[in-house]
Design a protein around this motif. Structure first.
Motif, mmCIF file in Angstrom:
data_model
loop_
_atom_site.group_PDB
_atom_site.id
_atom_site.type_symbol
_atom_site.label_atom_id
_atom_site.label_comp_id
_atom_site.label_asym_id
_atom_site.label_seq_id
_atom_site.Cartn_x
_atom_site.Cartn_y
_atom_site.Cartn_z
ATOM 1 N N VAL A 17 -8.859 -1.450 -13.599
ATOM 2 C CA VAL A 17 -7.797 -1.070 -13.793
ATOM 3 C C VAL A 17 -6.975 -2.651 -14.395
ATOM 4 O O VAL A 17 -6.351 -2.249 -15.365
ATOM 5 C CB VAL A 17 -7.308 -1.002 -12.207
ATOM 6 C CG1 VAL A 17 -5.604 -1.059 -12.383
ATOM 7 C CG2 VAL A 17 -7.644 0.539 -10.870
ATOM 8 N N CYS A 29 -7.983 -5.266 -3.550
ATOM 9 C CA CYS A 29 -8.204 -4.076 -4.475
ATOM 10 C C CYS A 29 -8.072 -2.574 -3.865
ATOM 11 O O CYS A 29 -9.188 -2.167 -3.663
ATOM 12 C CB CYS A 29 -9.887 -4.641 -4.574
ATOM 13 S SG CYS A 29 -9.640 -6.593 -4.998
ATOM 14 N N GLY A 30 -7.349 -2.989 -2.628
ATOM 15 C CA GLY A 30 -7.818 -1.260 -1.854
ATOM 16 C C GLY A 30 -8.602 -1.141 -0.797
ATOM 17 O O GLY A 30 -8.134 -0.082 0.081
ATOM 18 N N ASP A 89 -2.932 0.217 -2.652
ATOM 19 C CA ASP A 89 -3.264 1.623 -3.835
ATOM 20 C C ASP A 89 -3.462 1.003 -5.340
ATOM 21 O O ASP A 89 -2.992 0.544 -5.767
ATOM 22 C CB ASP A 89 -1.950 1.886 -3.525
ATOM 23 C CG ASP A 89 -1.209 2.085 -3.406
ATOM 24 O OD1 ASP A 89 -0.796 2.164 -4.933
ATOM 25 O OD2 ASP A 89 -1.052 0.706 -3.197
ATOM 26 N N PRO A 90 -4.113 2.159 -6.191
ATOM 27 C CA PRO A 90 -4.649 1.939 -7.281
ATOM 28 C C PRO A 90 -3.505 1.710 -7.944
ATOM 29 O O PRO A 90 -3.277 1.172 -9.586
ATOM 30 C CB PRO A 90 -5.518 3.220 -7.707
ATOM 31 C CG PRO A 90 -5.719 3.255 -6.401
ATOM 32 C CD PRO A 90 -4.966 3.145 -5.104
ATOM 33 N N THR A 91 -2.196 2.179 -7.727
ATOM 34 C CA THR A 91 -0.454 2.739 -8.415
ATOM 35 C C THR A 91 0.031 1.089 -8.581
ATOM 36 O O THR A 91 0.329 0.422 -9.141
ATOM 37 C CB THR A 91 0.025 3.136 -8.090
ATOM 38 O OG1 THR A 91 -0.496 4.552 -8.324
ATOM 39 C CG2 THR A 91 0.839 2.953 -9.289
ATOM 40 N N ALA A 111 -13.650 -2.131 -9.066
ATOM 41 C CA ALA A 111 -12.389 -0.735 -9.289
ATOM 42 C C ALA A 111 -11.104 -2.078 -9.689
ATOM 43 O O ALA A 111 -10.555 -1.608 -10.942
ATOM 44 C CB ALA A 111 -11.585 -0.623 -8.029
ATOM 45 N N ARG A 162 -2.514 -1.462 -10.334
ATOM 46 C CA ARG A 162 -1.972 -0.719 -11.960
ATOM 47 C C ARG A 162 -0.479 -2.193 -12.729
ATOM 48 O O ARG A 162 -0.879 -3.029 -13.038
ATOM 49 C CB ARG A 162 -2.159 0.045 -12.220
ATOM 50 C CG ARG A 162 -1.885 -0.331 -13.401
ATOM 51 C CD ARG A 162 -2.659 1.758 -13.917
ATOM 52 N NE ARG A 162 -2.355 2.236 -15.618
ATOM 53 C CZ ARG A 162 -2.948 2.940 -16.142
ATOM 54 N NH1 ARG A 162 -3.258 4.258 -15.197
ATOM 55 N NH2 ARG A 162 -3.563 3.014 -16.742
ATOM 56 N N PHE A 219 0.784 -1.196 -0.062
ATOM 57 C CA PHE A 219 -0.170 0.125 -0.044
ATOM 58 C C PHE A 219 0.862 1.330 -0.070
ATOM 59 O O PHE A 219 1.975 1.631 0.933
ATOM 60 C CB PHE A 219 -0.284 -0.336 1.386
ATOM 61 C CG PHE A 219 -1.768 0.876 1.630
ATOM 62 C CD1 PHE A 219 -3.017 1.201 0.377
ATOM 63 C CD2 PHE A 219 -1.791 2.018 1.924
ATOM 64 C CE1 PHE A 219 -3.750 1.925 0.039
ATOM 65 C CE2 PHE A 219 -2.885 3.127 1.826
ATOM 66 C CZ PHE A 219 -3.959 3.181 1.271
ATOM 67 N N GLY A 220 0.876 1.776 -0.991
ATOM 68 C CA GLY A 220 1.083 3.409 -1.082
ATOM 69 C C GLY A 220 2.692 3.082 -1.497
ATOM 70 O O GLY A 220 3.450 2.280 -2.109
#
Lengths: 258, 258, 258, 258
Positions: free
Chosen positions: D103, D41-42, D47-49, D99, D52, D19-20
């Motif tokens: 991605v 998935c968060g 996190d989204p990055t 989500a 991805r 995460f981050g």
């Protein structure tokens, strides 16, 4: 405010920067090296259990605990500037400072100073309103707490103006310009990676209050603490080299908080 | 622990349960009615700025501030049981308690007691380990702080066993069984909605230490504080009716913390 | 891009801006008034259950759902600029957009356009890199999705350059300068509060593509949608007045997405 | 549902659980070993990055992406049971699934199955309502998506009842009781640590649909996928050993999604 000639210097690093299951850096190793630990307070890292563990370790090692206050930004690790209103920033800093102090006191120590983290650290070099907000929070919580920051920063000016002790720190592994400011990270000479060079620069900062600038000249850098980084591989080893060099130069490595 | 005959009773409500831009309940109105405010500490509600505003209002109104500690659950408003390990729960409670106390002290008051919120409140009625974790945090922070909770709960037992002052509270708008426990929310008689009845029940709890049970009998409910709810429309009006009735019965409405 | 003469105009508002137990604005009332709903996606507001409820309502009412994407900032409601790296911003936008689209499709509709929220909306008026990041996320998700924003903004330019439909909107309750930009909120004339004036301005924007500026002159404001605010008391009433005036002027109020 | 005799088996692991700034496990190494990646998935990580990056890696490596859905619990890494209402859980799962799929599609792949994480995984072994909530979310998003879980669990029963493909998995490094259930972690025999034994058990599960139980007998364990853990030191090496053994036994390691 230089410590040149005092025979002692503080060595600080960021600790407790994990969150929940995640870890960052080697807290245990660093607790055996530094004299001051900037402990994350939950806004960029640092859940309460991590905070308690690190504070307990610091108490046992005689390391001073500092509140490493941050923007509220777990996803960005506090490395992104947030244009938060100064009044809210003051409240956020107060919250973090009080929370860490409570946790630290439960382990037999307590918060001894305050140092902003990441993007907030960088912002309060020049952002007068955010700098005053940080200082306002410290004054509200305990005006006996020093503030650790960049020499010449708005933060240290605001701290001084508010009657707080303003403690300047140096970065042994960062390049300095002829003006005594840090070389921006994207420019050549921003980072010093050779351990011997880093250690030598720390010693010169601590003993002479000076550092070799990227243009080859010498600039004054009056510091009461030297910051070493804790979140990179080999960080603890580098910190040990710095400490050994400082002690080899006859300096006592001890918290600036006395 | 009944206050019957003491001529005084505490009236408590949850305050500061907004977050950021969001508000819940009418803090300002309630501060004019209650004697004790259970202030959210950031884990189920309560950003630092909201905390500071509410604590400042409580300080100005002579209302005692309590730390309304919660599971870490903003999305669920702390209303969902979380099976957190007791050691981590203790750290979470300590963090919240210390943070609120720091904010409260900056406004001229301080945390005077601790009351769990929502699902944690319900859990520590019977969950011995989580109850002890809450108590452990209070002891670690300040063993002079009382704990407010349900009569007969594991929380109050653990508080008492640890040497903390255990303060039982009653709910004037909730039905009671013949055994003196609350009627579960999904059963008939769980809620008392008539303002006059709520006020009358509060008075009887405060003066006689008893309440009319759903079976028509009278059960002893020894309480030092009466809880009124703050997050429903008309909450402040109902709280005012309760206070007026208590005062009409000759009782002084005042913090149980003295 | 003016809709002058087309006989139709879109009316958009922010919806679903609660979080968990907290509500903001009157979603149900607004769903009966607007033709497009900018639905919060979880980063500044909008938990999944709120998202589902609002999307379901929009589907039932024939209101187009837009993804109201934001910086990750629940505590600040997305109203604070965050200096997030463009690549990370693109990922954050993609995540929000996809999440809302999935929720919306489960209720029988789907995301029809994207509109940044709050500080991100303001940033991408001029911040080219963040504007491109938002556009990049939309392109990656579905290049058929239009982007709704301020006329002349970096966002609409970037959308246009990337082949996205760029939809300009006007603000009936905001003052405009002679240059066609919004009067900053702290300056005189920033807000138009008289409902009749707001409604009249909306009609003029929609029919003539023009608005009365603060200097008394008329400036062209070519818009395909008029934004009304939903988070203030009386917002729904004002929105109804605007819609009535638009319809009274012979315009069909309908989603710009067709 | 046994794959015995099919000549192929799936190998799955948890990925993208940073995460981050924080990382957990060696995603890159595991992408070279497994055939299916359960991507966070968060809600407990991811996190989204990070999402991805991992999805892009999976797409490049031909690894199937699964949505590793969780309770909302970053601080606890999704390892704590949360008594969330089923309707809200369904919305939370839908949000995460959508989500991640968005991605993943942006990187050239997409979500191919759903697998609950941590405490949710354990809960839906027996918690019928939460199991149905997870299934309801999958049905709402895409009824063609299989659900991966424990053989005999409420989750797989609910999936089957709803018409979803229910895919049972085995754990090569966990002990099994004579009844075919996992030995609880705190009991002797819960973990198999010898790499050769782990690999041998994986092969037997995949080829015979059976495993050696702690009582020395053999129990049927019909699985279509074998789970290897990714968050421990040496995890990638162990996964490689399992894969090599499976291939050495003549099996093709390939996504169960075909």
């Amino acid at each position: 405010v230089s410590t040149s000639g005092t025979g002692r210097i503080d060595l600080n690093a960021d600790l407790g920067e994990g969150f929940g299951v995640w870890r960052l850096g080697d807290d245990d190793a660093l607790l055996g090296v530094v004299s001051s630990a900037n402990v994350a307070c939950g806004f960029h890292a640092g859940d309460p259990t991590t905070m308690r563990r690190v504070c307990g370790g610091a108490a046992a090692a005689g390391v001073a605990v500092g509140a490493q206050v941050s923007y509220r930004d777990l996803a960005g690790f506090g490395r992104r500037f947030v244009d938060v209103a100064p009044a809210e920033l003051a409240d956020d800093v107060l919250y973090q400072l009080a929370a860490l102090d409570g946790v630290a006191r439960a382990t037999g120590t307590g918060v001894r100073y305050v140092k902003p983290h990441g993007a907030l650290y960088n912002a309060v070099v020049a952002h007068e309103e955010q700098a005053r907000a940080v200082v306002e929070a410290v004054v509200a919580y305990d005006p006996a707490l020093p503030v650790l920051g960049l020499p010449g920063s708005a933060l240290l000016r605001a701290a001084d103006a508010a009657g707080l002790r303003a403690v300047p720190e140096g970065f042994a592994d960062r390049g300095y310009t002829a003006a005594g400011t840090l070389v921006p990270r994207r420019e050549p000479g921003a980072l010093v990676t050779d351990p011997a060079a880093v250690a030598e620069r720390a010693v010169r900062m601590a003993t002479e209050g000076a550092v070799l600038a990227v243009d080859g000249g010498t600039v004054p850098v009056a510091v009461e603490s030297v910051c070493v980084h804790g979140d990179t591989p080999g960080a603890a080893a580098l910190a040990r080299a710095v400490r050994a060099a400082l002690e080899g130069a006859g300096l006592a490595v001890a918290p600036f908080t006395g």
